[in-house]
Enzyme design. Structure first.
Site, PDB file in Angstrom:
ATOM      1  N   SER A  84       0.860  -1.179   0.000  1.00  0.00           N
ATOM      2  CA  SER A  84       0.000   0.000   0.000  1.00  0.00           C
ATOM      3  C   SER A  84       0.894   1.225   0.000  1.00  0.00           C
ATOM      4  O   SER A  84       2.117   1.123  -0.003  1.00  0.00           O
ATOM      5  CB  SER A  84      -0.885   0.010   1.235  1.00  0.00           C
ATOM      6  OG  SER A  84      -0.102   0.366   2.358  1.00  0.00           O
ATOM      7  N   LYS A  85       0.235   2.358   0.042  1.00  0.00           N
ATOM      8  CA  LYS A  85       1.014   3.602   0.015  1.00  0.00           C
ATOM      9  C   LYS A  85       1.891   3.753   1.260  1.00  0.00           C
ATOM     10  O   LYS A  85       2.822   4.542   1.284  1.00  0.00           O
ATOM     11  CB  LYS A  85       0.069   4.789  -0.111  1.00  0.00           C
ATOM     12  CG  LYS A  85      -0.606   4.797  -1.449  1.00  0.00           C
ATOM     13  CD  LYS A  85      -1.557   5.971  -1.606  1.00  0.00           C
ATOM     14  CE  LYS A  85      -2.577   5.670  -2.673  1.00  0.00           C
ATOM     15  NZ  LYS A  85      -3.824   5.106  -2.141  1.00  0.00           N
TER      16      LYS A  85
END
Ligand code: GLU
Length: 493
Positions: free
Chosen positions: A262-263
């Site tokens: 994910s980010k």
């Protein structure tokens, strides 16, 4: 054989990380492998979560990766969303618009068709009623979901309502996933789900089925998180009398910490990676290999895009999750940098040099470029390799000069003798510099390694640079001599 048509269908609710682009790569590679079409469709039915700029991001990143879209949003459609920009492409195609929020009337038409055929119904239950029902179900320890209260109520079309799908409850659903084989549900995990919301917008379930059908998609590649929605999609296909697409649910990509990518993980945004000096083709190759292998006992790891197209198959995709390892990406990027023709390397490195304010004469950079290419893993490292060529006072890593076989006195001797030898040279080419300096360390009874470190730091300031003699030749005699003299001044007497 029917034309293979695949799509990448991002929701513009954020900026895709490179793992998200893997879905696009696989869909693209599959289509191109079979000489088919690759389509971009924007799934923006969740208007509240739509992030401005996210569509542009996807289009620009795909372009950077060298992926050509056969069909996708037209310039006019982008404009209608307020998302056109200088240089925005005008993709278009025969099945447009390719943006869901511009296809609302089509979803309504299909939802009405389902109501007319008895597969769906209008429901005017208020949010309060649904909330109450939900609480009661929870209290009874039942899994929450709509009870079907409006199934038989014939709610008139002129009242505010949603349209719900009449889920058959007592039957199993199965399909053959192109990666996972047969998948079967004995009880359907969803109750009467909403297809069309009260504001006329479709839910994902309706929109994805209608669009994949209308856009003549043959293979839907998507993340494994969508597998649980597949039964409802299959039932919708059945209710509409349409042939379902071939589904391929892709495995998860985890970070090295074992958590879904994910980010939160560093280095996962392609734009940031580009700024950090990664090459598009290296990222594409690297990401494609997270979860896919060419099979047939091949351990090939580096592929051109053409090779990927030629070798790609759904059968080569793993069922289990893969890992995004930034260290491996860096290694692969280094490999790709080395493979670039030197002119191309120079071209790609140029913007990085400019950004870092490293201004060196083009002929000098060109003379050293092939050596630099061998030594860097990202384009951001190039500046630090050649900035010694700049006309500016040098900052030297003096600490690194002394130690391990080298002290102040020995360093002075090396620099003095080198100064003498180099000063006497009538010409200043790599070969003659090499001949002049080769013997210096042994003559002084020193090991060549530390002696050359001292010289390198004296002239370039650093311990890691392109090869020493080449660097000296490119810098030129006057500068080399004056930098050695300067260093002698710096060493304690
Ligand atoms: N819009 C979905 C997403 O952004 C894709 C679903 C699909 O490909 O069917 O993940």
């Amino acid at each position: 054989m029917t034309e293979v048509r695949t799509r990448f269908a991002p929701s513009p609710t954020g900026f895709q990380h490179v793992g998200g682009f893997r879905t696009a790569f696989y869909a693209y590679l599959l289509a191109k492998h079979f000489g088919g079409k690759f389509i971009l469709r924007v799934e923006d039915t969740d208007r509240e979560r739509t992030v401005p700029g996210a569509i542009r991001f996807v289009i620009e990143e795909l372009k950077w990766f060298g992926i050509e879209l056969d069909e996708g949003p037209s310039r006019e459609d982008l404009k209608a969303l307020g998302e056109d920009w200088e240089g925005a492409p005008d993709i278009g195609g025969p099945c447009g618009p390719y943006i869901q929020s511009l296809r609302i009337s089509r979803y309504k038409e299909v939802a009405e068709q389902l109501v007319a055929s008895g597969h769906a119904y209008r429901c005017d239950c208020t949010p309060e009623m649904l909330e109450r029902e939900r609480n009661e179900q929870m209290a009874r320890k039942e899994s929450p979901g709509y009870s079907g209260y409006c199934r038989t109520r014939n709610v008139p079309a002129d009242k505010p309502h949603v349209i719900r799908f009449k889920m058959p409850t007592k039957r199993s659903v199965s399909f053959v996933d192109a990666i996972r084989g047969k998948v079967q549900w004995d009880t359907i995990p969803l109750r009467d789900t909403v297809l069309l919301k009260s504001d006329g917008f479709p839910t994902y379930h309706l929109a994805v089925v209608v669009d994949d059908h209308d856009m003549k998609i043959t293979h839907a590649l998507r993340g494994i998180e969508w597998l649980s929605s597949t039964p409802i999609h299959l039932l919708l296909y059945e209710a509409l009398g349409w042939e379902p697409v071939t589904f391929a649910h892709l495995p998860v990509i985890n970070g090295t910490d074992g958590k879904k990518l994910s980010k939160r993980h560093n280095a996962t945004n392609s734009k940031e990676l580009r700024e950090q000096g990664y090459l598009a083709e290296a990222i594409m190759n690297f990401v494609t290999l997270i979860g896919w292998a060419p099979g047939e006992g091949s351990d090939q790891e580096v592929f051109t895009c053409e090779e990927l197209v030629q070798k790609f198959s759904l059968a080569g995709i793993n069922e289990s999750s893969g890992v995004f390892d930034p260290v491996k990406l860096q290694w692969m990027n280094g490999l790709y940098i080395r493979k670039l023709p030197v002119e191309e390397f120079i071209k790609r490195a140029q913007p990085f040099l400019e950004k870092e304010g490293v201004v060196v004469p083009a002929d000098q950079f060109a003379a050293l470029a092939s050596h630099v290419q061998e030594r860097v893993k990202t384009l951001t490292e190039v500046g630090g390799m050649v900035d010694f060529l700049m006309d500016r006072p040098l900052e030297r890593q003096m600490d690194a000069m002394l130690g391990k076989g080298m002290d102040n006195e020995k360093a002075r001797q090396v620099l003095f003798l080198s100064l003498e030898r180099l000063g006497a040279l009538p010409e200043f080419t790599t070969e003659v510099i090499d001949q002049a300096l080769r013997g210096v360390a042994t003559e002084l009874g020193l090991k060549p390694g530390p002696a050359f470190v001292a010289l390198r730091i004296a002239v370039t300031g650093k311990t890691i640079t392109p090869p020493l003699f080449e660097s000296f030749a490119v810098l030129g005699k006057d500068k080399v001599l004056s930098r050695v003299r300067e260093t002698l001044e710096l060493l304690p007497k």
